[in-house]
Design an enzyme around this catalytic site. Structure first.
Site, PDB file in Angstrom:
ATOM      1  N   ASN A  13       0.829  -1.164   0.008  1.00 43.57           N
ATOM      2  CA  ASN A  13      -0.222  -0.023  -0.064  1.00 43.57           C
ATOM      3  C   ASN A  13       0.923   1.311  -0.024  1.00 43.57           C
ATOM      4  O   ASN A  13       1.519   1.706   0.945  1.00 43.57           O
ATOM      5  CB  ASN A  13      -0.812  -0.082   1.235  1.00 43.57           C
ATOM      6  CG  ASN A  13      -1.497   1.260   1.549  1.00 43.57           C
ATOM      7  OD1 ASN A  13      -1.903   2.202   0.666  1.00 43.57           O
ATOM      8  ND2 ASN A  13      -2.270   1.393   2.701  1.00 43.57           N
ATOM      9  N   LYS A  15       0.062   4.244  -0.057  1.00 43.55           N
ATOM     10  CA  LYS A  15      -0.417   5.457   0.406  1.00 43.55           C
ATOM     11  C   LYS A  15      -0.322   6.594  -0.511  1.00 43.55           C
ATOM     12  O   LYS A  15      -0.463   6.674  -1.608  1.00 43.55           O
ATOM     13  CB  LYS A  15       0.027   5.639   1.811  1.00 43.55           C
ATOM     14  CG  LYS A  15       0.016   4.406   2.439  1.00 43.55           C
ATOM     15  CD  LYS A  15       0.278   4.681   4.154  1.00 43.55           C
ATOM     16  CE  LYS A  15       0.602   3.451   4.961  1.00 43.55           C
ATOM     17  NZ  LYS A  15       0.589   3.668   6.207  1.00 43.55           N
ATOM     18  N   HIS A  99      -9.291   1.165   5.283  1.00 49.69           N
ATOM     19  CA  HIS A  99      -7.818   1.513   6.047  1.00 49.69           C
ATOM     20  C   HIS A  99      -8.165   2.309   7.226  1.00 49.69           C
ATOM     21  O   HIS A  99      -8.755   3.318   7.325  1.00 49.69           O
ATOM     22  CB  HIS A  99      -6.790   1.680   5.048  1.00 49.69           C
ATOM     23  CG  HIS A  99      -5.561   2.074   5.443  1.00 49.69           C
ATOM     24  ND1 HIS A  99      -4.923   3.004   6.603  1.00 49.69           N
ATOM     25  CD2 HIS A  99      -4.528   1.095   5.317  1.00 49.69           C
ATOM     26  CE1 HIS A  99      -3.562   2.361   6.554  1.00 49.69           C
ATOM     27  NE2 HIS A  99      -3.296   1.472   5.881  1.00 49.69           N
ATOM     28  N   GLU A 101      -6.367   4.627   8.362  1.00 47.71           N
ATOM     29  CA  GLU A 101      -6.287   5.887   8.074  1.00 47.71           C
ATOM     30  C   GLU A 101      -7.451   6.607   7.437  1.00 47.71           C
ATOM     31  O   GLU A 101      -7.833   7.695   7.841  1.00 47.71           O
ATOM     32  CB  GLU A 101      -5.111   6.190   7.023  1.00 47.71           C
ATOM     33  CG  GLU A 101      -3.792   5.678   7.913  1.00 47.71           C
ATOM     34  CD  GLU A 101      -2.576   5.450   7.027  1.00 47.71           C
ATOM     35  OE1 GLU A 101      -2.510   5.510   5.758  1.00 47.71           O
ATOM     36  OE2 GLU A 101      -1.533   4.863   7.592  1.00 47.71           O
ATOM     37  N   GLU A 169      -4.864  -5.166  10.973  1.00 53.35           N
ATOM     38  CA  GLU A 169      -3.775  -4.151  11.113  1.00 53.35           C
ATOM     39  C   GLU A 169      -3.988  -3.320  12.429  1.00 53.35           C
ATOM     40  O   GLU A 169      -4.903  -2.398  12.388  1.00 53.35           O
ATOM     41  CB  GLU A 169      -3.951  -3.072  10.033  1.00 53.35           C
ATOM     42  CG  GLU A 169      -3.939  -3.719   8.502  1.00 53.35           C
ATOM     43  CD  GLU A 169      -3.120  -2.635   7.508  1.00 53.35           C
ATOM     44  OE1 GLU A 169      -2.002  -2.960   7.065  1.00 53.35           O
ATOM     45  OE2 GLU A 169      -3.867  -1.685   7.292  1.00 53.35           O
ATOM     46  N   GLY A 175       3.014   1.961  10.711  1.00 51.71           N
ATOM     47  CA  GLY A 175       3.922   3.228  10.411  1.00 51.71           C
ATOM     48  C   GLY A 175       4.790   3.508  11.832  1.00 51.71           C
ATOM     49  O   GLY A 175       5.620   4.577  11.734  1.00 51.71           O
ATOM     50  N   SER A 214       3.922  -2.308  10.259  1.00 51.86           N
ATOM     51  CA  SER A 214       5.616  -2.518  10.324  1.00 51.86           C
ATOM     52  C   SER A 214       6.136  -3.752  10.183  1.00 51.86           C
ATOM     53  O   SER A 214       7.090  -4.102  10.645  1.00 51.86           O
ATOM     54  CB  SER A 214       5.918  -2.228  11.973  1.00 51.86           C
ATOM     55  OG  SER A 214       5.445  -0.775  11.918  1.00 51.86           O
TER      56      SER A 214
HETATM   57  C1  PEP Z   1      -0.408   0.008   6.121  1.00 45.80           C
HETATM   58  O1  PEP Z   1      -0.417   1.261   6.109  1.00 45.80           O
HETATM   59  O2  PEP Z   1      -1.251  -0.652   5.607  1.00 45.80           O
HETATM   60  C2  PEP Z   1       0.692  -0.494   6.902  1.00 45.80           C
HETATM   61  C3  PEP Z   1       0.613  -1.685   7.262  1.00 45.80           C
HETATM   62  O3  PEP Z   1       1.762   0.593   7.075  1.00 45.80           O
HETATM   63  P1  PEP Z   1       3.411   0.176   7.365  1.00 45.80           P
HETATM   64  O4  PEP Z   1       3.762  -1.401   6.842  1.00 45.80           O
HETATM   65  O5  PEP Z   1       4.119   1.320   7.086  1.00 45.80           O
HETATM   66  O6  PEP Z   1       3.064   0.063   9.031  1.00 45.80           O
END
Ligand code: PEP
Length: 252
Positions: A13, A15, A99, A101, A169, A175, A214
């Site tokens: 992703n 973003k 998601h 976010e 998640e 992040g 992460s």
């Molecule tokens: C995500 O945005 O779905 C995500 C898992 O981000 P990151 O891998 O940067 O933690």
């Protein structure tokens, strides 16, 4: 790693990252994967502006392209939005919905996420439905309750193992460089698996459940090895081909 169960998926992703200068990364990735026998599927979800270009630079590879969000309607007066039909038309096979976010920044509710997933299905896309608890909810011992509620509320009627993927998640892991322990991931994934069986019957056993938060080359094999983890949703580490392939390698 060879795992039994549904075929794993490693999805990236991007973003709100990437202009044409970034096209070198998917081009590199496609080259790196060309002669490798993979035991997983690979998906890249760039910003909508790059979907066609990313698809074009990976032409001939098995890597699929997906969208990061879609509107719940097929068309109409929704300035700035993109429909699932448009993503399909641009060459996408999947769309991420819900998601954290988007849930946080656009006040998206489970009901809305369910409508978006349904729109994705209607356009012939696989809906990757994201769920996960905040740090406060985890500290309060509410993780399983929260993911159950989000799953029930976000899963649309008509969801099948073929058209739906769940991404667990934890919001606090996205992040941040923090991850749950492998045992914690396995606990939540087996809980989601049991919920899917209740909600979807036998088909629930075939739904892929991705872990996201992460994931990086150094922790991918360990996290992907947990029971009921059928792949990863990757943010930051999907932006560079060298990092992303390090995660995909968990399935070589
Ligand atoms: C995500 O945005 O779905 C995500 C898992 O981000 P990151 O891998 O940067 O933690």
């Amino acid at each position: 790693m060879v795992k039994t169960g549904p075929r794993p998926l490693v999805a990236g992703n991007w973003k709100m990252n990437g202009t044409t200068a970034m096209l070198k990364e998917p081009r590199l990735l496609a080259g790196m994967l060309r002669d490798i026998k993979l035991k997983c599927e690979v998906l890249v979800c760039p910003p909508a502006t790059l979907i066609r270009r990313v698809k074009s630079v990976m032409k001939g590879s098995r890597i699929r392209v997906g969208g990061q969000d879609c509107h719940w309607n097929a068309s109409g007066a929704h300035t700035g939005d993109i429909s699932a039909e448009m993503l399909k038309d641009a060459g996408c096979t999947s769309v991420i919905v819900g998601h954290s976010e988007r849930r946080a920044n656009h006040a998206e509710t489970d009901e809305l996420v369910s409508k978006k997933a349904k729109a994705g299905h209607g356009a012939g896309l696989i809906a990757i439905i994201c769920i996960g608890e905040t740090l406060e909810q985890r500290k309060g011992g509410k993780t399983l309750q929260v993911v159950s509620g989000q799953l029930k509320g976000s899963l649309p009627e008509g969801a099948t193992a073929a058209n739906t993927i769940i991404a667990y998640e934890p919001v606090w892991a996205i992040g941040t460089g923090l991850t749950p322990t492998v045992a914690e991931v396995a606990e939540v994934h087996s809980h989601i698996r049991a919920d899917l069986a209740k909600l979807m019957g036998d088909d629930g056993g075939g739904v892929r459940i991705l872990y996201g938060g992460s994931v990086k080359p150094s922790n991918a094999a360990e996290l992907m090895g947990a029971a009921n983890v059928n792949g990863a949703l990757v943010g930051g580490a999907s932006l560079k081909a060298a990092d992303f392939i390090g995660i995909i390698k968990a399935y070589m």
